[in-house]
Design an enzyme around this catalytic site. Structure first.
Site, mmCIF file in Angstrom:
data_model
loop_
_atom_site.group_PDB
_atom_site.id
_atom_site.type_symbol
_atom_site.label_atom_id
_atom_site.label_comp_id
_atom_site.label_asym_id
_atom_site.label_seq_id
_atom_site.Cartn_x
_atom_site.Cartn_y
_atom_site.Cartn_z
ATOM 1 N N ARG A 13 0.884 -1.175 0.000
ATOM 2 C CA ARG A 13 0.000 0.000 0.000
ATOM 3 C C ARG A 13 0.912 1.212 0.000
ATOM 4 O O ARG A 13 1.709 1.395 0.926
ATOM 5 C CB ARG A 13 -0.917 -0.001 1.220
ATOM 6 C CG ARG A 13 -1.659 1.314 1.378
ATOM 7 C CD ARG A 13 -2.784 1.247 2.373
ATOM 8 N NE ARG A 13 -3.926 0.518 1.825
ATOM 9 C CZ ARG A 13 -5.148 0.549 2.343
ATOM 10 N NH1 ARG A 13 -5.390 1.262 3.429
ATOM 11 N NH2 ARG A 13 -6.132 -0.133 1.792
ATOM 12 N N HIS B 236 -7.458 0.994 -6.434
ATOM 13 C CA HIS B 236 -7.646 0.101 -5.279
ATOM 14 C C HIS B 236 -8.338 -1.173 -5.777
ATOM 15 O O HIS B 236 -9.479 -1.462 -5.410
ATOM 16 C CB HIS B 236 -8.496 0.816 -4.224
ATOM 17 C CG HIS B 236 -8.463 0.181 -2.873
ATOM 18 N ND1 HIS B 236 -7.666 -0.906 -2.555
ATOM 19 C CD2 HIS B 236 -9.152 0.476 -1.730
ATOM 20 C CE1 HIS B 236 -7.850 -1.239 -1.295
ATOM 21 N NE2 HIS B 236 -8.749 -0.420 -0.775
ATOM 22 N N GLN C 280 -10.109 -3.902 -3.418
ATOM 23 C CA GLN C 280 -11.392 -3.467 -2.865
ATOM 24 C C GLN C 280 -12.533 -3.812 -3.825
ATOM 25 O O GLN C 280 -13.618 -4.248 -3.404
ATOM 26 C CB GLN C 280 -11.368 -1.955 -2.621
ATOM 27 C CG GLN C 280 -12.673 -1.402 -2.105
ATOM 28 C CD GLN C 280 -12.994 -1.881 -0.705
ATOM 29 O OE1 GLN C 280 -12.159 -1.772 0.181
ATOM 30 N NE2 GLN C 280 -14.195 -2.398 -0.490
ATOM 31 N N ASP D 297 -17.413 7.196 -1.053
ATOM 32 C CA ASP D 297 -16.171 6.984 -0.299
ATOM 33 C C ASP D 297 -15.853 8.311 0.380
ATOM 34 O O ASP D 297 -16.495 9.344 0.103
ATOM 35 C CB ASP D 297 -15.049 6.557 -1.274
ATOM 36 C CG ASP D 297 -13.739 6.197 -0.571
ATOM 37 O OD1 ASP D 297 -13.748 5.987 0.665
ATOM 38 O OD2 ASP D 297 -12.703 6.118 -1.262
ATOM 39 N N CYS E 264 -16.365 1.508 0.869
ATOM 40 C CA CYS E 264 -15.197 0.664 1.166
ATOM 41 C C CYS E 264 -14.761 0.762 2.613
ATOM 42 O O CYS E 264 -14.070 -0.113 3.104
ATOM 43 C CB CYS E 264 -14.058 1.013 0.222
ATOM 44 S SG CYS E 264 -13.394 2.680 0.443
ATOM 45 N N ARG F 277 -13.699 -8.653 2.068
ATOM 46 C CA ARG F 277 -12.281 -8.411 1.746
ATOM 47 C C ARG F 277 -11.470 -9.694 1.970
ATOM 48 O O ARG F 277 -10.586 -10.010 1.186
ATOM 49 C CB ARG F 277 -11.707 -7.273 2.605
ATOM 50 C CG ARG F 277 -12.320 -5.891 2.376
ATOM 51 C CD ARG F 277 -12.089 -5.358 0.963
ATOM 52 N NE ARG F 277 -10.684 -5.330 0.572
ATOM 53 C CZ ARG F 277 -9.799 -4.374 0.899
ATOM 54 N NH1 ARG F 277 -10.192 -3.349 1.615
ATOM 55 N NH2 ARG F 277 -8.547 -4.440 0.498
HETATM 56 N N1 CP Z 1 -11.220 -0.306 2.503
HETATM 57 C C1 CP Z 1 -9.932 -0.387 2.882
HETATM 58 O O1 CP Z 1 -9.004 -0.576 2.075
HETATM 59 O O2 CP Z 1 -9.760 -0.262 4.225
HETATM 60 P P1 CP Z 1 -8.365 -0.088 4.976
HETATM 61 O O3 CP Z 1 -7.838 1.274 4.627
HETATM 62 O O4 CP Z 1 -8.720 -0.201 6.437
HETATM 63 O O5 CP Z 1 -7.418 -1.153 4.541
HETATM 64 N N1 NVA Z 2 -10.058 6.651 -1.113
HETATM 65 C C1 NVA Z 2 -9.608 6.185 0.168
HETATM 66 C C2 NVA Z 2 -9.811 4.713 0.292
HETATM 67 C C3 NVA Z 2 -9.448 4.132 1.630
HETATM 68 C C4 NVA Z 2 -9.611 2.654 1.704
HETATM 69 C C5 NVA Z 2 -8.159 6.561 0.382
HETATM 70 O O1 NVA Z 2 -7.363 6.441 -0.561
HETATM 71 O O2 NVA Z 2 -7.825 7.000 1.472
#
Ligand code: CP
Ligand code: NVA
Length: 309
Positions: A109, A136, A139, A227, A266, A294
């Site tokens: 990530r 992502h 997700q 989101d 998400c 997930r």
């Molecule tokens: N939805 C998602 O990716 O959650 P986290 O940021 O908690 O991993």
């Molecule tokens: N759009 C959000 C998703 C988190 C899972 C971010 O990038 O922070």
């Protein structure tokens, strides 16, 4: 076989994506009554080790990949970037080559999507995109699984997105092109999703519309999605929050969708901002199924990466 990286949904393609959803449904059903830490009967990843690199926070992605590896018979280790040499500037190329000697796959990530592409370029084990500023994909496999288990046929589905044109929406657009569903996007001027994702979805046959009118996007939609208005790494800028305010998903908006429409997010959510408490906690909200899924989705993604799907 070439190394299967999962940087984007299109790396898998429509057939593999459908196979992932089917496999996840089957494995989820087969676990009925089992402890969360119990292995699946076939333990197909016995002996496999996944490294997870986090340069941004995570709850769901972190826990679901760990649980997924355990259920598949393997194990996972976590590398918080700040306490590793990556955090002190060791190159992505060297990190890729070192970790490829020690683990069987790497999930990362990070912020800059170029970094994950460079990691994949130098790694000899699968690299999985656990979120970048651009996309992502993991997700969205969970989201598609959630829709499938709730009886939604993906082909021809009308999905409506509200708020910020962000990384999650980019991956939804990618999925729309691959699986032929349609996306109505209601975002304020200046917050459209990435033009390349829009163009790709359209050229793959998805109908994608952008409107500044949330009611228009919600009209007879099958799925309502939003989101956070402020993604990780972004500032809580007052002008952005003000621009987003009319795009909140609330009862009025949900009432315009089809009677059987469902709500996805998400998570993490900012209840009272992008979604009202009534919708978030309401009967149409699938957000906690989506979060649980997930785990089941990650298992399919891992199996695909290892050529077992
Ligand atoms: N939805 C998602 O990716 O959650 P986290 O940021 O908690 O991993
Ligand atoms: N759009 C959000 C998703 C988190 C899972 C971010 O990038 O922070």
């Amino acid at each position: 076989m070439n190394v299967r990286h999962f940087l984007a949904l299109s790396a898998a393609g429509p057939d593999a994506l459908n196979a992932m959803i089917d496999d996840a449904l089957t494995r989820k059903a087969a676990r009925e009554g089992l402890r969360k830490g119990a292995r699946d009967a076939d333990a197909p990843l016995d002996g496999y080790l996944l490294a997870m690199i986090f340069e941004k926070n995570s709850t769901r992605t972190r826990v679901s990949f760990d649980v997924a590896m355990r259920q598949l018979g393997g194990s996972a280790l976590i590398m918080e970037a700040g306490s590793t040499q990556i955090g002190r500037g060791e190159s992505v190329a060297d990190t890729a080559r070192v970790l490829s000697r020690m683990v069987d796959a790497i999930m990362i990530r990070t912020d800059d999507h170029a970094k994950i592409e460079e990691l994949a370029h130098h790694a000899t084990v699968p690299i999985i995109n656990g979120l970048t500023d651009r996309s992502h994909p993991c997700q969205i496999v969970a989201d598609l699984l959630t829709l499938a288990e709730n009886g939604k046929t993906l082909e021809g589905l009308e999905l409506a997105w509200f708020g910020d044109g962000n990384n999650v929406l980019n991956s939804i657009l990618e999925a729309a092109g691959l699986l032929k569903f349609n996306v109505r996007i209601a975002v304020p001027q200046g917050y459209d999703p990435d033009a390349a994702f829009l163009a790709q979805a359209r050229s793959n046959g998805a109908r994608v519309t952008i409107t500044r009118d949330p009611a228009e996007a919600a009209d007879s939609a099958d799925v309502i999605v939003t989101d956070t208005w402020v993604s990780m790494g972004q500032d809580h800028a007052a002008p952005k929050l003000a621009a987003m305010a009319p795009y909140q998903v609330n009862d009025g908006l949900l009432a315009k969708a089809k009677p059987g429409a469902v709500f996805l997010h998400c998570l993490p959510a900012h209840v009272g901002e992008e979604v009202s408490e009534s919708v978030f906690e309401g009967s149409r909200s699938l957000v906690f199924d989506e979060a649980e899924n997930r785990v089941h989705a990650q298992k399919s993604i891992l199996l695909w990466c290892f050529g077992k799907l």
